[in-house]
Every structure is written in structure tokens, then in C-alpha cells.
Design an enzyme around this catalytic site. Structure first.
Site, mmCIF file in Angstrom:
data_model
loop_
_atom_site.group_PDB
_atom_site.id
_atom_site.type_symbol
_atom_site.label_atom_id
_atom_site.label_comp_id
_atom_site.label_asym_id
_atom_site.label_seq_id
_atom_site.Cartn_x
_atom_site.Cartn_y
_atom_site.Cartn_z
ATOM 1 N N HIS A 43 -10.381 -4.621 -3.599
ATOM 2 C CA HIS A 43 -8.747 -4.927 -2.815
ATOM 3 C C HIS A 43 -9.185 -5.603 -1.588
ATOM 4 C CE1 HIS A 43 -9.876 -0.553 -2.806
ATOM 5 N NE2 HIS A 43 -9.131 -0.712 -1.487
ATOM 6 N N LEU A 44 -8.331 -6.286 -1.011
ATOM 7 C CA LEU A 44 -8.335 -6.764 0.103
ATOM 8 C C LEU A 44 -6.922 -6.253 1.008
ATOM 9 C CD1 LEU A 44 -8.622 -10.500 1.279
ATOM 10 C CD2 LEU A 44 -6.922 -9.154 2.275
ATOM 11 N N HIS A 45 -7.150 -5.343 1.859
ATOM 12 C CA HIS A 45 -6.369 -4.794 2.729
ATOM 13 C C HIS A 45 -5.464 -5.948 3.712
ATOM 14 C CE1 HIS A 45 -6.910 -0.356 2.309
ATOM 15 N NE2 HIS A 45 -7.969 -0.845 2.051
ATOM 16 N N GLY A 54 -15.099 4.184 3.639
ATOM 17 C CA GLY A 54 -13.637 4.562 3.453
ATOM 18 C C GLY A 54 -13.012 4.027 2.126
ATOM 19 N N GLN A 55 -13.745 3.430 1.078
ATOM 20 C CA GLN A 55 -13.315 3.037 -0.001
ATOM 21 C C GLN A 55 -12.843 4.379 -0.873
ATOM 22 O OE1 GLN A 55 -15.713 0.343 -2.476
ATOM 23 N NE2 GLN A 55 -13.892 -0.026 -3.854
ATOM 24 N N SER A 56 -11.668 4.076 -1.533
ATOM 25 C CA SER A 56 -11.401 5.336 -2.306
ATOM 26 C C SER A 56 -10.883 5.090 -3.525
ATOM 27 C CB SER A 56 -10.255 6.171 -1.631
ATOM 28 O OG SER A 56 -9.079 5.231 -1.324
ATOM 29 N N ASP A 64 0.691 -1.062 0.035
ATOM 30 C CA ASP A 64 0.021 0.000 0.034
ATOM 31 C C ASP A 64 1.018 1.310 -0.185
ATOM 32 O OD1 ASP A 64 -3.298 0.584 0.877
ATOM 33 O OD2 ASP A 64 -1.586 2.167 1.351
ATOM 34 N N ASN A 81 -12.921 -2.471 2.413
ATOM 35 C CA ASN A 81 -13.764 -1.387 2.472
ATOM 36 C C ASN A 81 -14.687 -1.372 1.404
ATOM 37 O OD1 ASN A 81 -12.479 -0.468 4.771
ATOM 38 N ND2 ASN A 81 -10.855 0.732 3.677
HETATM 39 P P1 DGP Z 1 -9.499 1.927 0.303
HETATM 40 O O1 DGP Z 1 -9.428 3.377 0.867
HETATM 41 O O2 DGP Z 1 -10.229 0.863 1.039
HETATM 42 O O3 DGP Z 1 -10.230 2.256 -1.084
HETATM 43 O O4 DGP Z 1 -7.977 1.702 -0.036
HETATM 44 C C1 DGP Z 1 -6.953 2.223 -1.227
HETATM 45 C C2 DGP Z 1 -5.804 2.027 -0.736
HETATM 46 O O5 DGP Z 1 -4.856 2.361 -2.158
HETATM 47 C C3 DGP Z 1 -5.044 3.149 0.221
HETATM 48 O O6 DGP Z 1 -4.672 2.592 1.341
HETATM 49 C C4 DGP Z 1 -4.011 3.840 -0.567
HETATM 50 C C5 DGP Z 1 -3.583 2.589 -1.629
HETATM 51 N N1 DGP Z 1 -3.373 3.404 -2.969
HETATM 52 C C6 DGP Z 1 -3.954 4.365 -3.563
HETATM 53 N N2 DGP Z 1 -3.355 4.666 -4.974
HETATM 54 C C7 DGP Z 1 -2.470 3.790 -4.964
HETATM 55 C C8 DGP Z 1 -1.115 3.425 -5.648
HETATM 56 O O7 DGP Z 1 -1.104 4.149 -6.964
HETATM 57 N N3 DGP Z 1 -0.261 2.511 -5.449
HETATM 58 C C9 DGP Z 1 -0.213 1.981 -4.261
HETATM 59 N N4 DGP Z 1 0.724 1.117 -4.102
HETATM 60 N N5 DGP Z 1 -1.305 2.045 -3.328
HETATM 61 C C10 DGP Z 1 -2.310 3.015 -3.587
#
Ligand code: DGP
Length: 115
Positions: free
Chosen positions: A101-103, A94-96, A33, A88
Site C-alpha cells: 500500500h502506498l500512503h 512500521g508495516q502492519s 486510512d 513502509n
Molecule cells: P502500515 O503501517 O504502513 O502497514 O499502514 C497500514 C495502514 O492501514 C495504517 O495506517 C492503518 C490502516 N488500516 C489498517 N486496517 C485498516 C482498515 O481496516 N481500514 C482502513 N481504512 N485502514 C486500515
């Protein structure tokens, strides 16, 4: 839809934008991440585009299972004694990024309930 040319995670799958790839197979890609919340914070994504975990479940339970198996294999390889796996779903949660995707979060004590 297989991949979405506008999606940043689809671009990571294709190698069009860089990421620290941890693991990949035909069903999933795992990478660090960009904004880690713990010593281990890895995103495990399906290699086809679907906006969230519910959507990918409807398309392919096999792929959801593959995401969890990848998380567990990575955790085991790192010797994590416990980890959190989080989806999320929706902006209110909080999904962005709207590619499922699984954290995988671990490597420190994790509080409950989450914020
Ligand atoms: P969420 O908020 O659950 O949608 O998590 C999205 C995650 O994605 C957030 O923790 C940051 C990560 N993220 C966003 N853009 C990028 C990227 O370009 N590269 C990487 N490695 N992670 C990213």
C-alpha cells in the site's frame, strides 16, 4: 496469488469490509486510512495481493506505476500543493498490513526527516 481471503485489504477490495473508497480502476483501489495522520491520508493498494512494494514491483511494474499515477491524480484533484507518498516495507519500517500500500499524505506541512 490474486487475492488472499485472510487479508484485510483484499477484503476491502472485495467489499467484504467497509472502507471510504476514493477511487478505483482495474489496477488499484484507494480509500481513506482508518487512522489518518494528516487531513489527506489515503491508502492506494493493488487489486492483487502482494505483501509489499518490492513484491508488487517484481510482479508488475505497470501496477506500481498505476499506484503512483492514482496518488498524483488524487492529489491534483484535491489541490494539494505537495504530498508525501510512502511505502513502509517490513515490520521494522512500521508495516502492519502485509498487502502492498502506498500512503498518500498531505494537507498540512510535513516535517523531514520522518520519525
Ligand atoms: P502500515 O503501517 O504502513 O502497514 O499502514 C497500514 C495502514 O492501514 C495504517 O495506517 C492503518 C490502516 N488500516 C489498517 N486496517 C485498516 C482498515 O481496516 N481500514 C482502513 N481504512 N485502514 C486500515
Amino acid at each position: 496469488m490474486t487475492l488472499d481471503p485472510e487479508c484485510i485489504f483484499c477484503k476491502i477490495i472485495e467489499g467484504q469490509i467497509p472502507a471510504e473508497i476514493i477511487y478505483r480502476n482495474e489496477n488499484v483501489v484507494a480509500f481513506n486510512d482508518l487512522n489518518p495522520q494528516a487531513p489527506t491520508h489515503i491508502l492506494i493498494i493493488p487489486t492483487l495481493h502482494a505483501e509489499n512494494a518490492a513484491a508488487i514491483s517484481a510482479i508488475s511494474p505497470t501496477i506500481i506505476a498505476a499506484m503512483h499515477r492514482a496518488a498524483d491524480a488524487i492529489a491534483a484533484e484535491r489541490g494539494l500543493t505537495g504530498y508525501r507518498s510512502v511505502f513502509n516495507t517490513g515490520a521494522d519500517a512500521g508495516q502492519s498490513v502485509f498487502h502492498a500500500h502506498l500512503h498518500l499524505i498531505g494537507g498540512r506541512g510535513l516535517a523531514w526527516p520522518p520519525g
